[in-house]
Design an enzyme around this catalytic site. Structure first.
Site, mmCIF file in Angstrom:
data_model
loop_
_atom_site.group_PDB
_atom_site.id
_atom_site.type_symbol
_atom_site.label_atom_id
_atom_site.label_comp_id
_atom_site.label_asym_id
_atom_site.label_seq_id
_atom_site.Cartn_x
_atom_site.Cartn_y
_atom_site.Cartn_z
ATOM 1 N N SER A 145 3.378 51.405 -121.827
ATOM 2 C CA SER A 145 4.655 52.087 -121.973
ATOM 3 C C SER A 145 4.795 53.072 -120.928
ATOM 4 O O SER A 145 3.753 53.966 -120.643
ATOM 5 C CB SER A 145 4.998 52.705 -123.556
ATOM 6 O OG SER A 145 6.049 53.404 -123.700
ATOM 7 N N TYR A 158 2.563 56.531 -131.498
ATOM 8 C CA TYR A 158 2.931 55.854 -130.360
ATOM 9 C C TYR A 158 2.386 56.141 -129.348
ATOM 10 O O TYR A 158 1.789 55.618 -128.622
ATOM 11 C CB TYR A 158 4.554 55.541 -130.470
ATOM 12 C CG TYR A 158 4.874 54.387 -129.451
ATOM 13 C CD1 TYR A 158 4.762 53.140 -129.893
ATOM 14 C CD2 TYR A 158 5.441 54.971 -128.249
ATOM 15 C CE1 TYR A 158 5.334 52.173 -128.854
ATOM 16 C CE2 TYR A 158 5.702 53.929 -127.376
ATOM 17 C CZ TYR A 158 5.851 52.463 -127.705
ATOM 18 O OH TYR A 158 6.218 51.550 -126.670
#
Ligand code: NAI
EC number: 1.1.1.47
Length: 261
Positions: A145, A158
């Site tokens: 990401s 995350y």
């Protein structure tokens, strides 16, 4: 299309929707043999299988939770049993949930780390083990990401999982380069997938995110799946240990656009 992807066996975790689904279909177009991993909705996985076959590929579905070691071992073993080998491992499964860091429970922290980071490690380990034992120059693609480099308040678990993925990928790339095994990350920015549906269906929140993207729009899943096909192909034969950001420029400090600062 990449000729060398024809008949290649590719495992994709979390492939029943979103980016995983788009990659499954893309590898179907490449006439690859696609192993569709799903955790909960068999009917969605069967739909993806149909899409892959209609696109020109072969497909099987395999149930499994990537945070569970036995499930990941079974996933790789099933791919080899059904299709005879394994060439490409795409560790895509992941999830997120916003919580203020001082209120984040250990269970929630652990669940995100277990799926996003440990799941990708287990998938990488099992694939690489098979390749080392069978002298195969396979390649791993981990779905990281932009948050492997951009800090993200309310998503500390995350961001930590994706940051961990960066050095995991770089380390594995270095360790297995002598064997011709490549390990890379894709780093998507904001993409139109179910993970973001709630946010992006709200025009105000969508516009807010778009304002952080130099190219000015939310990415389409096909803009990630095309990069996955490239990285998996021989066209990327000298590429290992990188994160290829697919983010419309989001990681390039958009607040400095127009000469500010
Ligand atoms: P999604 O929510 O649409 O799909 C994720 C899939 O992973 C779902 O099918 C889900 O069931 C599966 N999954 C979750 N935990 C699992 C587990 N433990 N075992 C097996 N499957 C599991 O999300 P999306 O957008 O397709 O995300 C895919 C990957 O891309 C994730 O790793 C996510 O972090 C990453 N990503 C997505 C971005 C986006 O804007 N959509 C941006 C950056 C990264």
């Amino acid at each position: 299309m990449y000729q060398d992807l024809k008949d290649k066996v590719v495992v994709i975790t979390g492939a029943s929707k979103g980016l995983g689904r788009a990659m499954a279909v893309r590898f179907g177009q490449e006439q690859s043999k696609v192993v569709i991993n799903y955790r909960s909705k068999e009917e969605e996985a069967l739909e993806v299988k149909k899409e892959v076959e209609e696109a020109g590929g072969q497909a099987i579905i395999v149930h499994g939770d990537v945070s569970k070691e036995a499930d990941v071992i079974n996933l790789v073993q099933t791919a080899v049993k059904e299709f005879g080998t394994l060439d490409i491992m795409i560790n895509n499964a992941g999830f997120e949930n916003p919580v203020a860091s001082h209120e984040l429970s250990l269970d929630n922290w652990q669940a995100v780390i277990d799926t996003n980071l440990t799941g990708a490690f287990l998938g990488s380990r099992e694939a690489i083990k098979y390749w080392v034992e069978n002298d195969i120059k396979g390649n791993v693609i981990n779905m990281s990401s932009v948050h492997e480099m951009i800090p993200w308040p309310l998503f500390v678990h995350y961001a930590a999982s994706k940051g961990g993925m960066k050095l995991m990928t770089e380390t594995l790339a270095l360790e297995y380069a002598p064997k011709g095994i490549r390990v890379n990350n894709i780093g998507p920015g904001a993409m139109d997938t179910p993970i973001n549906a709630e946010k992006f269906n709200d025009p105000e929140q969508r516009a807010d995110v778009e304002s952080m993207i130099p190219m000015g729009y939310i990415g389409k899943p096909e803009e990630v799946s095309s990069v996955a096909a490239f990285l998996a192909s021989e066209q990327a034969s000298y590429v290992t240990g990188v994160t290829l950001f697919v983010d419309g420029g989001m990681t390039k400090y958009p607040s400095f656009q127009a000469g500010r600062g």
